[in-house]
Design a protein around this motif. Structure first.
Motif, short mmCIF file in Angstrom:
data_model
loop_
_atom_site.label_atom_id
_atom_site.label_comp_id
_atom_site.label_asym_id
_atom_site.label_seq_id
_atom_site.Cartn_x
_atom_site.Cartn_y
_atom_site.Cartn_z
N ARG A 94 -1.56 4.55 1.53
CA ARG A 94 -1.40 4.83 2.95
C ARG A 94 -1.02 6.30 3.07
O ARG A 94 -0.37 6.85 2.16
N ALA A 95 -1.41 6.92 4.16
CA ALA A 95 -1.27 8.38 4.25
C ALA A 95 0.16 8.84 3.97
O ALA A 95 0.36 9.91 3.38
N THR A 106 -8.34 6.18 4.88
CA THR A 106 -7.46 6.67 3.82
C THR A 106 -7.91 6.16 2.46
O THR A 106 -7.82 6.88 1.45
N TRP A 142 -6.23 1.58 6.40
CA TRP A 142 -5.96 2.40 5.22
C TRP A 142 -6.37 1.67 3.93
O TRP A 142 -7.54 1.32 3.79
N LYS A 157 -3.18 12.71 9.94
CA LYS A 157 -2.18 11.64 9.99
C LYS A 157 -0.79 12.20 10.25
O LYS A 157 0.11 11.49 10.67
N ARG A 161 -3.48 6.75 15.06
CA ARG A 161 -2.74 5.96 14.06
C ARG A 161 -2.30 4.61 14.66
O ARG A 161 -2.55 4.28 15.81
N THR A 184 0.83 -1.22 0.00
CA THR A 184 0.00 0.00 0.00
C THR A 184 0.86 1.26 0.00
O THR A 184 0.48 2.27 -0.59
N GLY A 191 -10.75 1.28 6.02
CA GLY A 191 -9.97 2.39 6.56
C GLY A 191 -10.28 3.69 5.85
O GLY A 191 -10.66 3.70 4.67
#
Lengths: 263, 263, 263
Positions: free
Chosen positions: B251-252, C87, C59, C147, C178, B245, C85
């Motif tokens: 993902r952030a 995200t 995420w 985040k 997180r 990811t 998630g």
């Protein structure tokens, strides 16, 4: 080295430290269980059961785990001694339910109980009384050290408590480190209280002491200082084979090489 | 994106970076194995085998794991290349048992060997000699960097060693980070030696280099600096999908969004 | 305490805090899934499913996991609500693919979606619009917090956003922490922003708030401050039983003992 296993896939071409076979009194690997599932436990025991001497079901996990009876049976079948965590006994003692704990533990096949005073709510006499009484029916691991990192660590007090516990019938004493490796034997950054370890090693027989050492750096320190046969406790379940390699000098942290000879 | 998998449950409605299919030379995910049980390995390979290129059995784990042969077979069946850890080879070299290692490794189906000098007991000539010799029978991963965090990290020395290893027949070179991510490529707090990574990227072809990066922050740094196709090594087994990811911007830490458009 | 389980191996001899049975609105355990394999998930649900209320597939993991459909089905069968998630939704929103996400999620049996603005790319109106729209078809968890650990944490802004999300139809709001426990509710060393937690607890109904707390020290803090019935989120999968013992006072961190009474 690993006599109980199928030899056809166990290599034997290196010169490594000798390891006693189970059941043994030194070189113990005592693992901390936080509630691994039965299938995962069964797979681990099949693969690495010869390297695991004691499985401690941490603190009160056994009390809430619906699979505890099944898990104890798996360990017993694999020759791994199951111990309950000390905090569960302490809570039972505080509520006056020690007899109920004994009865229940025996009923599900648990072979060992840890007697601790991590909550610092007992006198030493009360603790050794518990050791003496429980030793009639269980293997007793007696732990020394507070769970609270702010509690003072007084070497002479530790030694006296350990000697009293052994005299009362404990099979092994355990030096506290917790799951985190930041209390008891260790400073809050995880570094070893070397003078405490050395004092224990000087006064007590090493085949009666288990040092909790959840972190690789702590295990490495103990193996370098006390040898491959040191008894190591609170080992995470996925660190059993890594610890074995540390004992045998098969990881950089403990490997000893002279000049390389190629052929 | 994941052509080898059952398409009916693989969504395909987002615009994401392209990923090569296996076998590939960039975008490699090289995982560190510490002795996962065979059933857990089988489940992982079934789920995420398309995302794993190389499984390295760390340091000397293979030598002590009674299930190693079974585990190698599972990887081979899933198209995942198994590599032995470099420390095992170094110990064998120190004891003059390299031939025994080769024979045993081939016998259990291992396809790759890591040649390292983490213990700093070889000359460069000895190391490249091992690379050249082993490359006849195995895929060779040649690692650069010491296991000891106090060893100096000299960029030019790393580059010269990597070039020599590739010239000697290594398929890939690996830049050291260990399981901890605190040595070699990294400072002891885990932060990246950016100038070292940049120098490697400037001098060597990126499809021949694997950067060990066990931590998410390190993987993120590499992906941002070198792109989604960077070869990442020593990935923990439970971080395979999370790394995927990160590569894809899901993902952030690596997600790129413009202004949100709702419809 | 654990009415849905086989009673013959669940001990009941201690006085412990009451725990509601599933489905419940307080005492929720919301776990973070990073792509556990289907067999491991099935074993976990069999053992500890009564202690897991929500499983969030973190995420964008769901998008890349070839086993996602199978895993969602396992959770649904065990009465565990699956959430995507936030995200993933944010990336879909940025690419204008929210409808595709809804359709796909419903098709594989996902029951809940997290609506967040962790990337800080939406206005509050856009976010509450998403909450309102998705709440027609899914249970909505609305998360507050960035985040990025460098983003400012403004208490009043958090409270207003949480109230707006609940008004728009979110079933629960989630306070960001997180996987790392180093942002949002926490300082970058993992310590709790106590004044933020207290402000949330003072303003919002606690049965509508989930506090992300991946670390034991954070879970301990919340249980001591807000009671055993606090809703805890982003719990690692192997910390489900340990969290249960923290809630019940069966671990040293939350155990309450008076004078020990032996009998």
């Amino acid at each position: 080295m690993t006599g109980g296993m199928a030899v056809w896939d166990c290599p034997d071409f290196l010169d490594l430290p000798e390891r006693d076979q189970k059941p043994r009194r030194v070189g113990l690997t005592h693992v901390l269980d936080k509630g691994i599932t039965p299938p995962a436990l069964e797979a681990l025991l099949t693969q690495a059961g010869d390297f695991i001497d004691v499985l401690k079901i941490g603190w009160g996990i056994a009390y809430v785990d619906p699979a505890v009876k099944e898990r104890v049976a798996l360990c017993n079948a694999a020759g791994v001694l199951v111990s309950l965590g000390g905090t569960l006994l302490e809570v039972c003692a505080a509520q006056g339910r020690v007899d109920e704990l004994r009865h229940w533990a025996a009923g599900i096949g648990v072979g060992a109980i840890e007697v601790s005073d991590g909550l610092q709510a007992m006198t030493l006499d009360q603790k050794t009384g518990l050791v003496r009484s429980l030793a009639n029916d269980f293997t007793v691991f007696a732990e020394t050290g507070a769970k609270d990192g702010h509690a003072p660590v007084v070497t002479e007090k530790w030694l006296a408590e350990m000697e009293a516990d052994l005299a009362a019938g404990a099979s092994w004493v355990i030096a506290e480190g917790r799951e985190s490796g930041t209390v008891g034997l260790y400073h809050d950054d995880g570094s070893v209280r070397a003078e405490l370890v050395d004092a224990i090693a000087a006064r007590l027989p090493l085949d009666r002491v288990i040092f909790e050492a959840p972190r690789k750096a702590q295990q490495t320190w103990l193996i370098r200082r006390l040898g491959a046969g040191v008894n190591v406790g609170n080992v995470p379940l996925d660190e059993v084979l890594p610890l074995e390699t540390l004992r045998l000098g098969l990881r950089a942290d403990t490997a000893v090489t002279g000049q390389v000879t190629l052929r």
